[in-house]
Structure formats: C-alpha cells, structure tokens
Design a protein around this motif. Sequence first.
Motif, short mmCIF file in Angstrom:
data_model
loop_
_atom_site.label_atom_id
_atom_site.label_comp_id
_atom_site.label_asym_id
_atom_site.label_seq_id
_atom_site.Cartn_x
_atom_site.Cartn_y
_atom_site.Cartn_z
N LEU A 151 8.33 -16.65 -23.68
CA LEU A 151 9.24 -17.36 -22.78
C LEU A 151 9.84 -16.35 -21.79
CD1 LEU A 151 11.21 -19.54 -25.38
CD2 LEU A 151 9.17 -20.18 -24.09
N GLN A 152 9.11 -16.09 -20.71
CA GLN A 152 9.64 -15.21 -19.69
C GLN A 152 10.75 -15.95 -18.94
OE1 GLN A 152 6.92 -12.59 -17.49
NE2 GLN A 152 5.23 -13.59 -18.58
N SER A 153 11.87 -15.29 -18.78
CA SER A 153 13.06 -15.98 -18.29
C SER A 153 13.83 -15.15 -17.28
CB SER A 153 13.98 -16.31 -19.48
OG SER A 153 13.28 -17.04 -20.47
N ASP A 154 14.74 -15.83 -16.61
CA ASP A 154 15.67 -15.18 -15.69
C ASP A 154 17.03 -15.82 -15.90
OD1 ASP A 154 16.65 -13.56 -13.74
OD2 ASP A 154 15.41 -14.35 -12.12
N PHE A 155 18.07 -15.19 -15.37
CA PHE A 155 19.42 -15.74 -15.53
C PHE A 155 19.52 -17.09 -14.82
CE2 PHE A 155 20.19 -11.27 -16.36
CZ PHE A 155 21.16 -11.31 -17.38
N LEU A 156 20.13 -18.04 -15.50
CA LEU A 156 20.36 -19.35 -14.88
C LEU A 156 21.40 -19.24 -13.78
CD1 LEU A 156 19.97 -22.43 -14.87
CD2 LEU A 156 21.74 -22.58 -16.64
N ASN A 181 9.74 -16.12 -30.70
CA ASN A 181 10.84 -16.24 -29.74
C ASN A 181 10.34 -15.71 -28.41
OD1 ASN A 181 11.78 -13.23 -29.45
ND2 ASN A 181 11.54 -13.57 -31.65
N GLY A 182 11.20 -15.70 -27.41
CA GLY A 182 10.77 -15.35 -26.06
C GLY A 182 10.20 -13.96 -25.91
N PHE A 183 10.55 -13.05 -26.82
CA PHE A 183 10.05 -11.68 -26.73
C PHE A 183 8.59 -11.57 -27.20
CE2 PHE A 183 14.59 -10.97 -26.78
CZ PHE A 183 14.76 -9.91 -25.89
N ASP A 184 8.16 -12.45 -28.06
CA ASP A 184 6.84 -12.34 -28.69
C ASP A 184 5.73 -12.68 -27.70
OD1 ASP A 184 7.87 -11.65 -31.25
OD2 ASP A 184 8.35 -13.75 -31.60
N GLY A 185 4.93 -11.68 -27.35
CA GLY A 185 3.82 -11.93 -26.43
C GLY A 185 4.26 -12.50 -25.10
N GLY A 187 19.68 -18.38 -19.89
CA GLY A 187 18.46 -18.25 -19.11
C GLY A 187 17.81 -19.54 -18.67
N LYS A 188 16.92 -19.40 -17.70
CA LYS A 188 15.99 -20.45 -17.31
C LYS A 188 14.59 -19.88 -17.47
CE LYS A 188 16.32 -19.10 -12.43
NZ LYS A 188 16.65 -19.53 -11.06
N ILE A 189 13.67 -20.69 -17.91
CA ILE A 189 12.31 -20.23 -18.18
C ILE A 189 11.52 -20.16 -16.88
CG2 ILE A 189 10.14 -20.78 -19.36
CD1 ILE A 189 11.83 -22.07 -21.56
N THR A 190 10.87 -19.03 -16.64
CA THR A 190 10.03 -18.87 -15.45
C THR A 190 8.55 -19.03 -15.78
OG1 THR A 190 10.03 -16.45 -15.76
CG2 THR A 190 11.71 -17.40 -14.30
N SER A 191 8.17 -18.73 -17.03
CA SER A 191 6.77 -18.96 -17.44
C SER A 191 6.68 -19.02 -18.95
CB SER A 191 5.85 -17.86 -16.90
OG SER A 191 6.11 -16.62 -17.51
N GLY A 219 12.20 -9.71 -17.74
CA GLY A 219 11.15 -8.71 -17.61
C GLY A 219 11.56 -7.35 -18.11
N ASP A 220 12.87 -7.05 -18.08
CA ASP A 220 13.32 -5.74 -18.56
C ASP A 220 13.89 -5.80 -19.97
OD1 ASP A 220 15.63 -7.12 -18.02
OD2 ASP A 220 16.45 -5.66 -16.61
N GLY A 221 13.60 -6.92 -20.68
CA GLY A 221 13.91 -6.97 -22.10
C GLY A 221 15.30 -7.46 -22.47
N GLN A 222 15.98 -8.16 -21.59
CA GLN A 222 17.29 -8.72 -21.92
C GLN A 222 17.12 -10.10 -22.55
OE1 GLN A 222 20.71 -7.73 -21.69
NE2 GLN A 222 20.80 -9.62 -22.89
N ALA A 223 17.73 -10.28 -23.70
CA ALA A 223 17.70 -11.59 -24.36
C ALA A 223 18.61 -12.56 -23.62
CB ALA A 223 18.16 -11.47 -25.80
N LEU A 224 18.14 -13.81 -23.50
CA LEU A 224 18.94 -14.85 -22.86
C LEU A 224 18.96 -16.09 -23.74
CD1 LEU A 224 17.70 -14.59 -19.15
CD2 LEU A 224 19.85 -13.71 -20.10
#
Length: 263
Positions: A117-122, A110-114, A131-135, A160-165
């Motif tokens: 899926l680095q993301s930000d709020f849509l 999932n996005g947390f693993d390694g 979320g939207k994927i940034t990288s 980046g600060d560990g919030q699931a989206l």
Amino acid sequence: MTMFKSTLPTVRRKIVIKLGGSTLEGLNKAFFSNFKNLQQDGYDIIITHGGGPAINRELEKQHVSSTVLNGIRVTNGDAVNIVQSTLIGTVNPSLVGELNEAGILAIGLNGFDGQLLQSDFLDQETYGYVGKITSVNTQLINILCENHIVPVIACVGATGDGQALNINGDTVASEVALAIGAESLLLVTDVSGIRIDGEYQEEATPSLINQWIEDGHIYGGMIPKVQGALQVLKSGIPSVQIVNDQLMGTLIVPSYNENLAPR
C-alpha cells in the motif's frame, strides 16, 4: 437475509472482506465455516481490517489523545506509532492465527510488505499521519491468491521514504477491491444488514436506500454504514454487502432494477 451471492459470470473471482474493529473481537465458527464455503465455491478472498477498540485501549493506556474528524482518526506522531504497533504487532497476527487455526491458510500483510500500500499524506496539517493510497501491489495479492493463501491486510500504509500512515479501514478495503477488480466488497459489521419495518432486506439499491433514509426507516448508526457502502458502489465495485459475522446480510447493487421492495 441472505448470504453473499454472485452478480457476475463465473471467472477467477475475488471478494474483499472488510472486518471492523468490533467484529474482529467476536468472530465465531459460522464466520469461518461460511468463509470456507466461499473458497470452495471458487472465490479468492482478501481480508482487510482495522482495529479501533484495540487502538483506543492502547492510546488510553499510554495517555495519548486522539480525536475523530469527518470520520477520520486525527493521528499525531505518538498515535501513529501506537496504530502501527497495535495493528501490525497485535491485531493482525491474532486474526491470522484464528484463520490458520480454523484451517484457512492466511498470511498477515501491511503497507510496508512488498510496497503493498504505497501512500502519501492525506492532509498532514488537518489529519496528521493519515494516508491516502497512491498504488496497490496487485501482483503480490494475486500471487498469494493463486497459491490459495488469504492475504490479511492491516490498514497501515507506507510512504516512499518509509513513514507509516494510518489509513481509514473502508478506504483500504475499497481501494484494494478496485485495484484487484473484486466482484464484491463485504463490510462486516455488528448488524445483519439493513432492517426496514423489522425485516432484514436481502437486496437494496442506492435509490431505495436514499428513499429509506428520507422516510426515516434508516437512521442512527446505520446511515454512515449505508452511505459508505454507496460510495464504494459508486467508485466502481459491482456490489457491496453489509453483513454480520456470519457473512449474512443485505446485498447492495446498482439501480438497474428498481422493482425491489421491502420484504
């Protein structure tokens, strides 16, 4: 109706298979058999998945309301916790278990693993914890593929600060496919592709699809499916397929050959 076929020269090829929530709960032996055939043909396969039905059941069980706006699940703080625990804790390991049992070496991610899926709020005000994927960590995916391990990615991103989206399943599939340079994206649904005048089509182009919509040959629930496929194609994926759980269906390619016709 045809099974996936290559549209590019032989190289180290990758396919992304997106499993929708409904198809996840009814995979059959043909799916796993055709999956293995693709691997034997030299394809690296990456799976992304949602889990709508399972999430809906858990939301109802815990009396958490959820609405859909513009095809996106509006996700409040309680709902995102349920989405996270359901996809990562239940749906993903169940799917990985099925693949492993079928002799397909797979690992759940999932996005947390390694920082996969680095993301930000849509748009937090409108959609909440969506979320939207940034990288995308393509290195992680490539390492697994090189070792013949199938990444099975749940549609949960992480800030980046560990919030699931919560991230739309088609969005995750297309972003992953673009990031790794996939040859094709297969959208697995509960239908065997596009059907025109009672006949399933082997191939289609955006121009044909738009014409079929205008003429009323494509209607109802198939319209958002094909529109989503066209959006993915437009974003740069060489081909998209709408297929059933046997990986059989309609290949959609850019409009470089308009000599295709209903068959």
